[in-house]
Structure formats: C-alpha cells, structure tokens
Write a protein that holds these residues in place. Structure first.
Motif, PDB file in Angstrom:
ATOM      1  N   ALA A  24      -5.466   5.400  -1.098  1.00 19.31           N
ATOM      2  CA  ALA A  24      -4.015   4.460  -0.802  1.00 19.31           C
ATOM      3  C   ALA A  24      -3.376   5.408   0.145  1.00 19.31           C
ATOM      4  CB  ALA A  24      -3.398   4.929  -2.104  1.00 19.31           C
ATOM      5  N   ASP A  25      -2.666   6.816   0.015  1.00 17.54           N
ATOM      6  CA  ASP A  25      -2.074   7.171   1.003  1.00 17.54           C
ATOM      7  C   ASP A  25      -2.400   7.741   1.732  1.00 17.54           C
ATOM      8  OD1 ASP A  25       0.031   8.478   2.823  1.00 17.54           O
ATOM      9  OD2 ASP A  25       1.482   8.400   1.016  1.00 17.54           O
ATOM     10  N   PRO A  26      -3.459   8.254   2.686  1.00 16.03           N
ATOM     11  CA  PRO A  26      -4.083   9.299   3.698  1.00 16.03           C
ATOM     12  C   PRO A  26      -3.251   9.835   4.317  1.00 16.03           C
ATOM     13  CG  PRO A  26      -3.082   6.932   5.684  1.00 16.03           C
ATOM     14  CD  PRO A  26      -2.393   6.631   4.449  1.00 16.03           C
ATOM     15  N   ARG A  27      -2.020  10.198   4.010  1.00 23.46           N
ATOM     16  CA  ARG A  27      -1.040  11.819   4.519  1.00 23.46           C
ATOM     17  C   ARG A  27      -1.346  12.080   3.285  1.00 23.46           C
ATOM     18  NH1 ARG A  27       4.568   9.046   4.939  1.00 23.46           N
ATOM     19  NH2 ARG A  27       3.362   7.637   3.116  1.00 23.46           N
TER      20      ARG A  27
ATOM     21  N   ARG B 112       0.789  -1.286   0.286  1.00 22.76           N
ATOM     22  CA  ARG B 112       0.428   0.119  -0.163  1.00 22.76           C
ATOM     23  C   ARG B 112       0.950   1.568  -0.326  1.00 22.76           C
ATOM     24  NH1 ARG B 112      -5.110   1.405   4.024  1.00 22.76           N
ATOM     25  NH2 ARG B 112      -5.403   4.265   3.203  1.00 22.76           N
ATOM     26  N   ASN B 113       2.202   1.033   0.788  1.00 21.36           N
ATOM     27  CA  ASN B 113       2.716   2.721   0.573  1.00 21.36           C
ATOM     28  C   ASN B 113       3.523   2.626  -0.702  1.00 21.36           C
ATOM     29  OD1 ASN B 113       3.139   2.979   3.389  1.00 21.36           O
ATOM     30  ND2 ASN B 113       3.390   0.739   3.693  1.00 21.36           N
TER      31      ASN B 113
END
Ligand SMILES: Nc1ncnc2c1ncn2[C@@H]1O[C@H](COP(=O)(O)OP(=O)(O)OP(=O)(O)O)[C@@H](O)[C@H]1O
Ligand code: SF4
Ligand code: SF4
Ligand SMILES: [Mg+2]
Lengths: 331, 661
Positions: free
Chosen positions: A325-328, A251-252
């Motif tokens: 995909a990336d909550p950030r 995921r990262n």
C-alpha cells in the motif's frame, strides 16, 4: 520484495521454534502428570515407569526438547493421549471448520470496520444506526452475543440455523475443506448458500469487537489525513469529498488499519474457541475443550502452536500488504 | 517549451446569471470587503479585516506580508477552501460565483474548471502513495495530456517520470509536478502559496521563471503569495502588501519599488537584505512584532511599530486610498510626507559598525575533514559523502559564513565543529576553554518546552548562587533585547523571534569563543531576520566571539560575515572576503548562486538542474554536470580540482580549472 519475504519467513521459523520451546517448558513445570492422566491415579509404579519410558519422558530434557522441535518442524506433534491418534491428524480434521469461521470473521470485521469508518467520517445518515449497534455488539462478551443471536434469529425468527456447519447431507468433500470454497469449486450453490447461513451468526459474533477496533483506527487516520496538504491539493483540483477519501486518503490510511487488524487476529482466535462451543461448531475449539480436562498435553500444545504460527503468518501478510500500500516502505 | 491548450480553451461560464459588465472582461477574480474570522479556543481571530482586491486577466499579482498577515487565508478564500467553521463576510467572486458563499458543488466546479493551486511544500502537497502521472491525469483528463504537461513544465524525460512516486523525485521536480497539475485544464487563475519557500535558491529561480513563462504562454493570472517583497517584485506585474489582515499598499511592481508610499512597505524594503545592503552599518530592522490577531486595535494596525504614528492613526483603520493612478496606500499621512519624514528618521537610526582589530590567531582550524554517512540497510547500504575534504580556518573575533544549497554539507560541518558529530578523516582544532555554542533554525524545537526561559538560560551557569544566577540571566536577556520578565515564561508562550533571542541568550550567557549558527534567520520574517542578524553582529563585537554562520542566502552571508566560504557537494569551492566573493565571484557555482538571489526589478537567472546526489558525486569537478563553463576536462575522473589562489591573493581561493584563466 523478495528480501523482505525471506526475512519474514526466517522470522516465522524463529518465532515458531521459540513458541515450541515455551510450550515444552510449560509442560515440564505443569503440576499435571501426563502419565497419571493416561493411566489413572491407581496405576502401579512399574506401569508408570514403563509408560514414562514408552513416552520418552525419562530421557534428558534437552533431548526431549530437540526431538519435540524436530518433530514439530516435520509436522509431527506427537500422539494425543486421549484419541491415541497423531495430533497432526486430529488437527487436520478440525482445522478447516475453524479456519473457515475465523477467515469469515476476519472478512466481516474488515468490511464492517471500513463501512463504519466511512460512515462516520463522511457523516452518512446510516452511521447514527450503525455506530451504536456495533458499539453495543463490541462491548458484549462473544458467547453472550452468540446466545442472544440464537435466541433471536433461530428460536424466534427462524431465519438462521443455530448449530453446525451445514444441514445438507451431500456436502462435496473438496480440496480445501472450507465448505463455502469447495461448494463454489463444485458449482454447488445450494451448499454454498446453506454454509453461508450457518456461518453468519458465529462469524459476526466474533467479528464485532475487531470491527469496532479497526473502524476506530481507520476513522482517526482518515479524519487526520482529510486535513492533510495532499487532500487540500485534491480539493483544489475540484474533487468531491467521497472521491478524495476513496482515491487519495484511503490508501494512505490502510496501513494503520492493517496493523490493527493484525493485532485483532489474536483476540479473534480466542473468540473462535469460545463461539465454537456455543454453535456446536466442529472445530479446534471443540478439540481443545475435550483435551483440557484430561490434560492432553500434545493436543493442547499442538493447537497452541498452530494458532501461534497462524497469528505470526497473518501478521506477516499484514506487513507485506502495508508495504504494497505504501511505496515509501522500502522492501 | 510549447503549450497548446486545446479542448479546455473554450470554457463555458457556469453561472448563466453572471453579469457581463465590462469589469468582468478584465478581472478573473474580485474580492470585495472580505472579512474572515476564526474561532480558536474561545477567542475570535480576525485573519482578514476588510480586503478588497481585483486580480486582472493575465497578470501576476504578488501578495506580500509577514507571517500571520492573512495571505494564505486570502488564497484559500479564492479557492473556496476556508474552514467551514470560519465566519466569512464580503464576497470572493471567481467566474461569476461567490466562492465564500455558494454551495460546495458550485465551488468544486469553479475549482475544477477555472482555478489551479500550487502550495508551499510539494512533498506533503502531493499524495505520497499515488504515482505522479495519475495525480496529474486526474486533472488533465488523460495520461497523454498528463505526460505532455509534465514535459511542458520542464521535467526531463516525462514518460519515465509518469510512474514515479513523489518521494522518488527531487524537491524541484515535485514542485514542477504541482505546477503541471495547476495549469492542467488551462485555468483562469493559479493561486500559488509560497511556491518556492521550501526550495533551494537556484531551484527557486527556476520555478519562478517557469511560472512566468507559463503565464505568458497560456495567459492565465497568477496570485503569487510570498513573504519576500523582492521575490514578488521580481516576477509580479502588481504587488499587494498586506499587514494584519488588511491591504497596506497596492500598485504596479515598479511603482511600489520606486515610490513606496506606506510606512510598512518602506520598512520592509529597508530591512530586506540584498546584495547591495550596506555592510558597514547595522541593518534597519523593523522594531516590534506583528499584532496579535485575537486582539485587533481599533486604529491603524501598524501604529505600534510605525515611526510616523500620531493621534490621527488611532481612531479607525485607514482605508486604502489612491496616491497615484492605480497605486493605493492605506495611511493617514500623505505619501510625499511619508517619504520625506521617514528619510529623516532613518538617517538618525543608522549606526556604523566600529572598526574591528585584525586578528592573528585561529579559533577553529579544519584540515581535510571528511565525513560520510551510511544510508539504507542490508545489501542496499550506500555511503553518503557529506564532506569530501574541507579546509577552513576561523580567526579570533572573525565571522565566517558557509553558503550552499541543501545537501552541500554545511550543517554537517557545523555539527562537527560543535562536537555533535564525529568525522572520518582529517584534523579539527577548536581553541578555547569552553565548547562552542550553537543556535539552530528552529528555535522552538531547541528549547525544552517544560522549562522556563530562566531555567534554560541558567543551565549553563553552574556553581554560583541563585541570586547571582538570576542576575546573569537578566543580563543575558537584556543583551538580546528581552525584558527580564521573559525569564518566567515557557518557550511555547513566546513568538518565533523571541524564541530565537532566547536561544541566543542561552548561547552567550557565558561568552563562548565561537558561536555556531545554523540558518538562524531562515524561518523568520524579513523584519525579524534583520533584527536577529543585528543582534548576532552586536553580540559578536561586544563579547569578542567568533561566528561560523550557515546560510543558503548569499545576501545574508554578505552582511553577517567577514569571509564567505561557498560549498558544493561536500567541498568548499570558493572562499574569500565577503566583498570579494559577492562583487567578483570567480567560481561558476558562486556566480550562479549570485544570479539566483531574488532581487528587485531583475529577472532571476536560473542555473539548470539540481544539486547532484552526495551518494554519487560526479567524477572530476563535482559541479561539471551543471556548470555553464564546463569543458571536457572537467568531467575527467583523474581531475582533482583544488582550492587555488585567485589573483595571487592568499585570501581569495577558488576550486575551478577555468577560474584563474
Ligand atoms: N483554520 C484556522 N483556524 C484558526 N485560525 C486560523 C486558521 N487559518 C489561519 N488562521 C489564523 O489567521 C491568521 C492569518 O493566517 P495566514 O495563514 O493567512 O497567514 P499568512 O500570511 O499566510 O502567514 P505565513 O506567512 O506564516 O504563511 C493567523 O493568525 C492564523 O493563525
Ligand atoms: S496610518 Fe499612521 S500608524 Fe498607520 S502607517 Fe500611516 S502613519 Fe503609520
Ligand atoms: S572545473 Fe570545470 S566544471 Fe568545475 S566549475 Fe570549473 S569550469 Fe565548471
Ligand atoms: Mg501562509
């Protein structure tokens, strides 16, 4: 999320208008004269003038441009010089075939890319076969790949059909125009299977190049994230390497692979136009191939605009998926 | 806080062939003659060179040493996580398995059932794209258990934190999540590699207290890796001191503190700063640097830096021998002799500071300086109030330290004085013909990599001949204790300590009226930090500069500064003479910082909570959300706490309505 969505939709509109502008300008500076293309070289001066007037070509350029864009926004791309039908009607007839091929190609590219990335990262045995095959495929021109495929799987082995979208007579006309989808909607598995067989060769031919590109990017971020601190934490928890890769690292890393996919879509469109010729695929590629020799400008710019908008839309979807995909990533 | 560890409490020994000797009962892990060698660019790097060490059941063992001494390698060896290409000899026994040599699946099993790990940087050590609840549940087995663990490690309102991503938590909370994962499943041993180094001082104390109370409750052992002997001695039962991949000294914390027997341990203890360090003399820095692990010496690795080194030290590395029961030291000189002979050397080395003449003009004056930053974009833009009205003066030749936790605005203040940042309101006056010079925490990043040291230092020298310039550069290098040859090197070829010296040489080659230092020692080992602090003090006296020194460590501030200003959320809350501030702090925040300073043989007193967000400073006294002395009036939005004189002394000011009472 909705703020990002609104911003992206705005961007799509702006880019499309800009693209329309470029296309319009290209038409203007082109040495090909659409009036001559329609009437032939021997037409009388008065006939040419009348035709120019009929096509609106004698009005100020800016007015022509505004009309062109206004029309495009409403789905009116002008009439084809060749077929004399509205370009939008023509496109609607050819688009589903191309969309089905391109989307299948994209799907295959992503699946193969992820498989190859995993196989090489986890040093699967299969990677020693998969890698050279894909690399060879990716470095061969698309049309050669198509021809080689036909020679092998059609002429020699008789495994797969070589032309068209379907060999059945009673293909259900469905809501989407994508035969595979419509067949499933109608519960016609025989039609579905037949369509898949037709799709395999052309779709794979356009997918190999993008697949290898996606695999490269995905693999390098998988490998570097495998050495990351959070992967070390997962290892300290006692997780196995495949579990770490799938549950934590993947995921990262999809972000990088997704951007690459977005970039590859452009290349893939070019591949589609070529491969349609090889497999007599009744899609936009055929339409373009017939329009270019007669300088059918409305048709050519209609196709270009459609592909351009398609590219932008797919890349917008890619950006949205990245944010998912990336909550950030703040949306 | 209560931990009831049910199902995992009865653990099966995974290896049926494990011996059931008596030793097994008291040791959770034992390391036998461990050698670890890495190969990097064709060179052998001996990270561990024969370490034997037992970790007893239920103990906290502090593992101390300078950077590169092999502490982390030892920790990773225990977890069986060493790079597969490393050459490993010896044995690392955990739960009956040799973690250095058994197969991967057996190692995984031991890690899963018997071990837990906490790493230094909780931001990078947690998966940024997975909710913390899931990350904990992965080891805890279930969501409920994960939530219970989050509560058990002191995370307020754990249910609501389960769905948070790591970046949504503060540093302290993230480290608590790491600890929750480490204690999940009730492990026998937790390897904690510098668990507090990346945290604020007050949060550091909270985490150490937490580790200790968890140990008391679930009875696991903890290997606490740290570069700070004080921090280790504070919470550990036993301390192991490492030097260059070998054990230098091992013993109970009290023994090692009171009767250190190895010259290296003694040197660490001497160069370590504490609130009791003598301010009137220079610090006793340990000279030299850690040896190069690619070229180990045949004898005692400490010999080049040891005051007692003799011919006997150069033959073979001395093995750790018992000096008293349970207390090992690896030195050829008998323990009694070490202490007496070193005391002699130390007496000779002490240099008292010369008296400083009183100053009467100010080099820097700040009056109600304000600064806010815009953060976020679009509709989510908010104002981060970095400085909320700061008054401060720095006199000629004076040294002032700014102390505070991260986010207090100390670095912003420094950059404003340096002219690197604008400010929104108030007044700033900087005297002197030349602009202030700055020294940063990360010296490596502040030196241009493709220029030689000579070029970097020479940049500030314009309009003089080449020969003159070379002479000035050499002189500046000599001032900071570097040989002239260093001028030809590039920054990548230098060690951390040398780089910090080079940036000091650059800053002082033309003496500025004021030198601004942003945590110049916090990235350095204790021994190097002491020598850099001595250096800054020496340069200041020699060149008559003023110094404004930013640090989060009160014990550093105390020795470098004449005056200390304590900052909290963009305001100075207390300012006064260094001695006054550290001996009789009056502001509750200063008092909390003082009690959080890790110190030998004293339990840290942890302040609750973490610094509030500068995006929304609490109304009234900004500290009231954490203040142990707060009364109702403190949170009143109309309250404007100002710096007021304590004891009618114009020198010592504090901003607290209860301070003067
Ligand atoms: N994977 C690796 N490959 C090559 N060399 C390594 C590797 N890991 C560690 N080393 C080397 O081993 C030596 C010991 O390193 P280690 O990380 O254990 O030190 P440390 O005591 O933890 O230091 P620090 O306080 O900086 O964390 C160093 O010289 C380091 O460069
Ligand atoms: S063995 Fe020698 S060099 Fe090593 S610490 Fe002891 S006295 Fe110093
Ligand atoms: S003013 Fe109140 S809240 Fe602030 S430090 Fe003093 S007692 Fe604490
Ligand atoms: Mg380390």
């Amino acid at each position: 999320m909705s703020a990002l969505l609104a911003k992206r939709l705005g961007a799509i509109v702006m880019i499309s208008i800009a693209l329309a502008g470029v296309l319009f300008y290209l038409q203007k500076i082109s040495p090909l004269d659409p009036v001559h293309a329609r009437l032939g070289g021997q037409a009388s001066a008065s006939a040419v003038a009348a035709e120019r007037h009929r096509l609106g070509l004698d009005r100020p350029e800016f007015t022509q441009f505004v009309d062109y864009v206004r029309g495009a926004v409403h789905g009116d791309l002008g009439d084809s010089y060749r077929t004399r039908r509205p370009v939008s009607t023509d496109l609607r007839a050819y688009l589903p075939a191309t969309a089905e091929l391109a989307l299948s190609g994209l799907l295959i590219a992503m699946v193969l890319g992820v498989l190859l990335a995993f196989a090489t990262t986890l040093r699967w045995k299969a990677s020693s076969v998969l890698r050279p095959v894909l690399l060879l495929g990716a470095s061969t021109p698309t049309f050669l790949l198509g021809i080689a495929g036909i020679l092998l799987f059609y002429s020699k082995l008789h495994w797969l059909p070589a032309t068209g979208r379907s060999s059945l007579a009673d293909v259900p006309g469905g809501p989407t125009g994508l035969i595979t989808v419509d067949a499933l909607l109608h519960g016609r598995f025989d039609v579905f299977w037949d369509a898949v067989q037709h799709l395999i060769m052309p779709a794979t031919a356009i997918a190999l190049g993008p697949a290898v590109a996606i695999a490269r990017v995905l693999r390098s971020s998988l490998v570097s994230d495998q050495r990351s601190d959070y992967a070390r934490t997962a290892r300290a928890k006692g997780l196995s390497e495949p579990a770490i890769l799938i549950k934590h690292v993947l995921r990262n890393c999809v972000g990088a692979a997704l951007s690459m996919t977005g970039l590859q879509v452009g290349l893939m469109f070019a591949g589609v136009l070529v491969i349609e010729q090889v497999f007599s695929w009744p899609g936009i590629g055929q339409y373009v191939a017939q329009s270019i020799p007669v300088a059918d400008f409305p048709a050519i710019s209609g196709v270009t605009l459609l592909l351009g908008v398609g590219y932008v839309v797919i890349n917008t979807v890619v950006d949205l998926l990245q944010a998912v995909a990336d909550p950030r990533i703040k949306v | 806080m209560h931990l009831a560890f049910g199902p995992a409490a009865e653990k099966t020994v995974t290896d049926p062939g494990a011996s059931t000797s008596e030793a097994q009962a008291i040791e959770v892990a034992s390391i036998e003659d461990l050698h670890v060698t890495f190969r990097r660019s064709g060179k052998d790097i001996a990270a561990l060179r024969g370490v034997s060490l037992d970790i007893r059941r239920g103990e906290i063992l502090g593992l101390v040493g300078e950077s590169g001494s092999g502490k982390s390698v030892l920790g990773l060896a225990l977890l069986g996580l060493l790079d597969a290409r490393a050459d490993v000899r010896g044995a690392v026994r955990v739960a009956g398995r040799d973690m250095a040599h058994c197969d991967q699946s057996a190692r995984r099993e031991v890690r899963r059932v018997h071990l837990g790990a906490v790493f230094q940087d909780p931001m990078t050590s947690l998966n940024p794209t997975m909710r913390v609840g899931r990350q904990v549940a992965e080891v805890a087995g279930s969501k409920d258990e994960a939530e219970r663990l989050l509560g058990a490690v002191g995370i307020p309102d754990p249910a609501s934190r389960m769905d948070a991503f790591p970046h949504e938590l503060s540093g302290g909370l993230r480290q608590r999540v790491m600890i929750a994962m480490a204690v999940a499943g009730n492990p026998d041993l937790i390897v904690a590699d510098e668990p507090t180094t990346a945290l604020d001082v007050t949060v550091q104390a909270q985490v150490l207290t937490l580790l200790r109370s968890l140990r008391d409750e679930i009875g696991c052992s903890v290997l606490l890796i740290t570069h700070d002997l004080g921090c280790a001695a504070q919470v550990a039962d036993r301390v192991a001191v490492m030097y260059a991949g070998r054990l230098a000294e091992l013993g109970s914390s009290a023994e090692v503190l009171a009767r250190a027997s190895h010259p290296y341990t003694l040197a660490l203890l001497r160069s370590r700063l504490s609130l009791a360090s003598d301010r009137t003399t220079s610090l006793l820095a340990l000279p030299g640097e850690v040896p190069n692990p690619a070229a180990p010496e045949p004898g005692c690795a400490f010999a080049p830096r040891c005051d007692l080194a003799g011919p006997a030290c150069l033959d073979a590395p001395p093995p750790p021998l018992e000096v008293r029961p349970g207390h090992l030291s690896a030195c050829v000189v008998p323990a009694v002799e070490v202490t007496s002979r070193l005391a002699e050397v130390v007496r000779a080395a002490v240099v008292p500071h010369p008296e400083r003449e009183p100053h009467n003009d100010d080099v820097v004056t700040l009056y109600r300086v304000q600064k806010s930053f815009r953060v976020g974009a679009g509709r989510t833009t908010r104002r981060l109030q970095a400085l909320r009205g700061v008054n401060l003066t720095v006199g000629r030749g004076e040294s002032v330290a700014l102390v505070g936790e991260s986010g207090s605005g100390k670095s912003t203040l420094l950059r404003i004085v340096a002219g690197l940042e604008s400010f929104d309101g108030g007044k700033l006056e900087v005297a002197g013909p030349d602009c202030p010079q700055m020294v940063f925490q990360d010296a490596g990043a502040s030196l241009t990599p493709w220029l030689t040291v000579g070029e970097i230092i020479g940049e500030r020298l314009r309009g003089i001949s080449r020969a003159e310039r070379a002479a000035k550069v050499a002189q500046a290098l000599a001032h900071v204790g570097l040989p002239a040859e260093v001028a030809k090197a590039k920054s990548a070829q230098l060690s951390g300590g040398q780089r910090q010296r080079v940036s000091l040489a650059r800053a002082t080659v033309v003496a500025p009226s004021i030198l601004l230092c942003d945590e110049p020692t916090s990235a350095l080992d204790v021994s190097l930090a002491a020598s850099v602090i001595n250096l800054i003090g020496g340069l200041r006296r020699e060149l008559g500069m003023s110094v404004l020194f930013v640090t989060h460590d009160l014990s550093v501030a105390r020795v470098v500064a004449d005056r200390i200003a304590v900052m909290y959320l963009g305001r100075i809350v207390e300012v006064g003479d260094a001695d006054q501030i550290t001996s009789q702090p009056v502001h509750p925040y200063t008092q909390a910082l003082m009690s959080a300073v890790p110190d030998m043989g004293r339990e840290p007193v942890a302040l609750r909570g973490e610094p509030a967000s500068p995006l929304a400073p609490p109304a009234g006294c900004a500290f009231h959300s954490r203040c142990p002395k707060a009364i109702d009036d403190c949170g009143d939005a109309l309250l404007d706490v100002r710096l007021t004189a304590v004891d009618r002394s114009a020198h010592h000011l504090a901003a607290c309505i209860r301070a003067t009472a």
